[in-house]
Motif scaffolding. Structure first.
Motif, short mmCIF file in Angstrom:
data_model
loop_
_atom_site.label_atom_id
_atom_site.label_comp_id
_atom_site.label_asym_id
_atom_site.label_seq_id
_atom_site.Cartn_x
_atom_site.Cartn_y
_atom_site.Cartn_z
N PRO A 97 0.58 -0.84 -0.21
CA PRO A 97 -0.29 0.01 0.46
C PRO A 97 0.89 0.99 -0.55
CG PRO A 97 -1.20 -1.95 1.78
CD PRO A 97 0.47 -2.06 1.51
N TYR A 98 1.73 1.84 1.14
CA TYR A 98 2.84 2.31 0.81
C TYR A 98 3.51 2.81 -0.01
CZ TYR A 98 7.74 3.94 1.71
OH TYR A 98 8.31 5.44 1.23
N GLY A 99 4.18 1.67 -1.35
CA GLY A 99 5.09 1.56 -1.91
C GLY A 99 4.28 1.83 -3.71
N LEU A 100 2.68 1.50 -3.03
CA LEU A 100 1.97 1.83 -4.82
C LEU A 100 1.25 3.55 -4.29
CD1 LEU A 100 0.46 -1.35 -5.21
CD2 LEU A 100 1.79 -0.38 -6.83
N ALA A 101 1.18 3.48 -3.62
CA ALA A 101 1.05 5.34 -2.83
C ALA A 101 1.96 6.06 -3.32
CB ALA A 101 -0.02 4.60 -1.63
N THR A 102 3.68 5.88 -3.46
CA THR A 102 4.48 7.10 -2.88
C THR A 102 4.82 6.62 -5.10
OG1 THR A 102 6.55 5.70 -2.14
CG2 THR A 102 4.91 6.97 -0.83
N THR A 103 4.16 6.20 -5.35
CA THR A 103 4.82 6.44 -6.98
C THR A 103 3.87 6.33 -7.64
OG1 THR A 103 5.04 3.70 -7.04
CG2 THR A 103 7.25 5.54 -5.86
N LEU A 104 2.50 6.45 -7.42
CA LEU A 104 1.56 6.66 -8.09
C LEU A 104 1.67 7.56 -9.06
CD1 LEU A 104 -1.41 5.47 -8.12
CD2 LEU A 104 -2.11 7.31 -6.75
N TYR A 105 2.79 8.36 -9.40
CA TYR A 105 2.67 9.32 -10.30
C TYR A 105 3.21 8.80 -11.63
CZ TYR A 105 5.71 13.26 -13.14
OH TYR A 105 6.07 14.35 -13.80
N TYR A 106 4.15 8.21 -11.06
CA TYR A 106 4.73 6.95 -12.79
C TYR A 106 3.41 6.70 -13.83
CZ TYR A 106 9.20 6.70 -10.69
OH TYR A 106 9.65 7.02 -9.66
N PRO A 107 2.29 5.88 -13.56
CA PRO A 107 1.33 5.32 -14.19
C PRO A 107 0.15 6.78 -14.36
CG PRO A 107 0.97 4.81 -12.29
CD PRO A 107 1.79 5.43 -12.12
N LEU A 108 -0.18 7.20 -13.26
CA LEU A 108 -0.89 8.51 -13.84
C LEU A 108 -0.18 8.97 -15.00
CD1 LEU A 108 -1.77 10.21 -10.38
CD2 LEU A 108 -3.41 9.14 -12.08
N VAL A 109 0.96 9.30 -15.30
CA VAL A 109 1.81 10.22 -16.55
C VAL A 109 1.20 9.59 -17.28
CG1 VAL A 109 3.75 10.74 -17.03
CG2 VAL A 109 2.83 11.88 -14.78
N CYS A 110 1.96 7.68 -17.03
CA CYS A 110 1.86 6.85 -17.91
C CYS A 110 0.93 6.04 -19.22
CB CYS A 110 3.36 6.50 -17.72
SG CYS A 110 5.13 7.07 -18.07
N GLY A 111 0.09 6.38 -18.06
CA GLY A 111 -1.69 5.79 -19.08
C GLY A 111 -2.94 5.60 -17.84
N GLY A 112 -2.54 6.55 -17.21
CA GLY A 112 -3.80 6.33 -16.40
C GLY A 112 -4.00 5.40 -15.47
N PRO A 113 -5.77 5.42 -15.57
CA PRO A 113 -6.28 4.02 -14.38
C PRO A 113 -5.83 2.71 -14.75
CG PRO A 113 -7.75 5.76 -15.05
CD PRO A 113 -6.74 6.34 -15.88
N VAL A 114 -5.60 2.46 -16.50
CA VAL A 114 -5.29 0.64 -17.44
C VAL A 114 -3.78 1.00 -16.80
CG1 VAL A 114 -5.00 -0.22 -19.17
CG2 VAL A 114 -6.68 1.06 -19.18
N ASP A 115 -3.01 1.62 -16.71
CA ASP A 115 -1.90 1.56 -16.12
C ASP A 115 -1.26 1.00 -14.91
OD1 ASP A 115 0.99 1.23 -16.94
OD2 ASP A 115 1.20 2.90 -17.74
N ASN B 96 0.19 10.65 -20.93
CA ASN B 96 0.31 12.27 -20.46
C ASN B 96 1.78 12.77 -20.33
OD1 ASN B 96 -1.62 14.46 -19.74
ND2 ASN B 96 -2.48 12.25 -18.97
N SER B 97 2.57 10.65 -21.42
CA SER B 97 3.79 11.42 -21.62
C SER B 97 4.84 12.21 -21.76
CB SER B 97 4.60 9.98 -20.47
OG SER B 97 4.43 9.53 -21.36
N GLY B 98 4.08 12.19 -23.72
CA GLY B 98 5.14 12.66 -24.06
C GLY B 98 5.56 11.31 -24.76
#
Length: 451
Positions: free
Chosen positions: A46-64, A214-216
């Motif tokens: 829960p902690y590891g996923l919470a602190t790095t959620l930025y990555y999939p948000l930028v790169c693919g959103g919910p599916v990622d 949103n990653s480019g």
């Protein structure tokens, strides 16, 4: 406990260790439950996923976020099973580097062990460093659910502030050796955000099917880069091997703990991620933040005090994760020093007679982490680099003994108490085949702006 002739208690486990050329120095006091708990704490999903959620948000959103977690978890189950087979034959604190030495042909076994050992040591140190740094950044994000009357953050989050918080967390993790924490607080977050959901809830189609880049990068590559989120959260899988010499029956306990923990983590990860995605605010606003989870919880709850209270369990879980990683890293350095592979080995291989821990190795790891933490003053992408290096080093280290075992036709693992037969072959192929994409993903992580 029965383990097909390998070891049934601490005494016979010590005999196995002696037969491998090492003197038993650490007390075998950890039970199967404690090993599983330690393995779970090392991941602290829960902690590891919470602190790095930025990555999939930028790169693919919910599916990622959702399907990326499922995909990586299934791969890591194969890695855990593959390492479990080898560990059942060679249950030592040296972990993957000793396993590479024993499995490799004599002509290059020293080189294989040396390379694997340094990858393992660097991976342990940098993952522990990134965990503690992530907790510091997450704390800043949690504090800033509170705003000044003019709408500004109450904590600036400047480089010196983040470093001092990181320093305090690192010192705490090296002063504390065992903490038990309930995950009721984490469950409270999930229930509260779904029930209150002040700004509404998304549909199931959005949660499980919305893809937004949103990653480019092109969509396919962007999705894979977003998997760093899951790869980071599962990167500690093999670190528990370093605890083998403190376990009563490591040939059976450690392999089972590794595999079962991944299954539990898969469920825990989904339990954490799905509710958060249901109440996800505008992604375009979230990707402007280094730590989006506090903002997600605040948006769902609608109250700064309530949001901060719900985030406290994740903060505590971050400290517990840091303690677990610190413990495993100290054993890794101790074992590598015991074989004379680290400069000044005579100091780092000492076990403290009263504390029964490799205290010098722990202090060495702490000093290196603090020194590396100073990089943050020069680059706000330091955390990305720390997590990327940790994932790269550990992934490569885990792959080494698996590759060598495959080259020798898996003859040695067939003698172990955790031999998986044809299933083991399949797990080996998946583990090695997936390592290259994971290494590539981790290499580009500093290109993502996470500060």
């Amino acid at each position: 406990m029965v383990s097909d002739g390998h070891e049934t208690d601490g005494g016979s486990a010590d005999q196995v260790l002696t037969s491998l050329g090492y003197k038993p120095e650490l007390m075998r006091t950890r039970s199967t439950f404690q090993v599983a708990f330690m393995s779970f704490v090392l991941a602290s999903v829960p902690y590891g996923l919470a602190t790095t959620l930025y990555y999939p948000l930028v790169c693919g959103g919910p599916v990622d976020i959702i399907w990326g977690w499922v995909a990586v978890s299934l791969i890591i189950i194969c890695v855990a099973a593959s390492l479990g087979e080898i560990t059942s034959v060679y249950p030592t604190a040296g972990g993957v580097y000793f396993q590479s030495f024993m499995l490799a042909p004599e002509s290059y076994r020293r080189l294989a062990a040396w390379i694997t050992g340094w990858l393992y040591a660097v991976g342990n140190i940098t993952i522990t460093l990134s965990v503690n740094f992530a907790t510091a950044l997450f704390l800043v994000g949690c504090v800033n659910v509170f705003q000044t009357p003019d709408g500004q953050n109450v904590l600036e989050g400047s480089a010196y502030q983040v470093f001092l918080i990181f320093l305090g967390i690192t010192l705490l993790c090296n002063l504390t050796f065992a903490i038990f924490w309930t995950f009721i607080g984490v469950i409270a977050i999930l229930i509260t955000v779904l029930v209150v959901a002040k700004n509404g809830r998304h549909s199931g189609a959005y949660v499980f099917g919305h893809f937004e880049v949103n990653s480019g990068w092109v969509p396919g590559w962007s999705f894979f880069v977003g998997l760093l989120h899951a790869a980071y959260a599962t990167s500690s899988t093999g670190m528990i091997i370093s605890m083998c010499e403190e376990v009563r029956a490591p040939a059976t306990q450690v392999p089972k703990a590794m595999v079962l923990t991944i299954l539990f983590n898969l469920a825990a990860g989904l339990l954490t991620l799905i509710p958060l995605v249901f109440v996800l605010p505008d992604i375009q606003e979230l990707i402007l933040l280094a730590q989006p989870v506090p903002a997600i919880v605040l948006s769902a709850v609608g109250n700064s005090g309530g949001a901060f209270a719900l985030l406290i369990p994740l903060l505590v879980l971050g400290v517990i994760c840091g303690i677990g990683c610190t413990t495993a890293t100290s054993r890794c350095i101790y074992a590598f020093s015991r074989d004379g592979a680290i400069p000044g080995s005579k100091w780092w291989k000492v076990v403290h007679p009263k504390l029964d821990v490799p205290l010098n190795a722990m202090m060495l790891s702490m000093v290196i982490q603090i020194a590396l933490g100073l990089i943050y003053f020069g680059s706000n992408a330091a955390f990305n680099a720390f997590s990327g290096v940790g994932v790269i080093a550990l992934t490569a280290a885990y792959s080494a003994p698996i590759v060598v075992s495959m080259i020798e036709g898996r003859r040695t693992v067939a003698t172990g108490s955790f031999f998986l037969g044809k299933i083991g072959w399949a797990c080996n192929v998946v583990s090695v085949g997936a390592s290259s994409p994971i290494l590539g993903i981790a290499r580009v992580s500093p290109a993502l702006t996470l500060s």
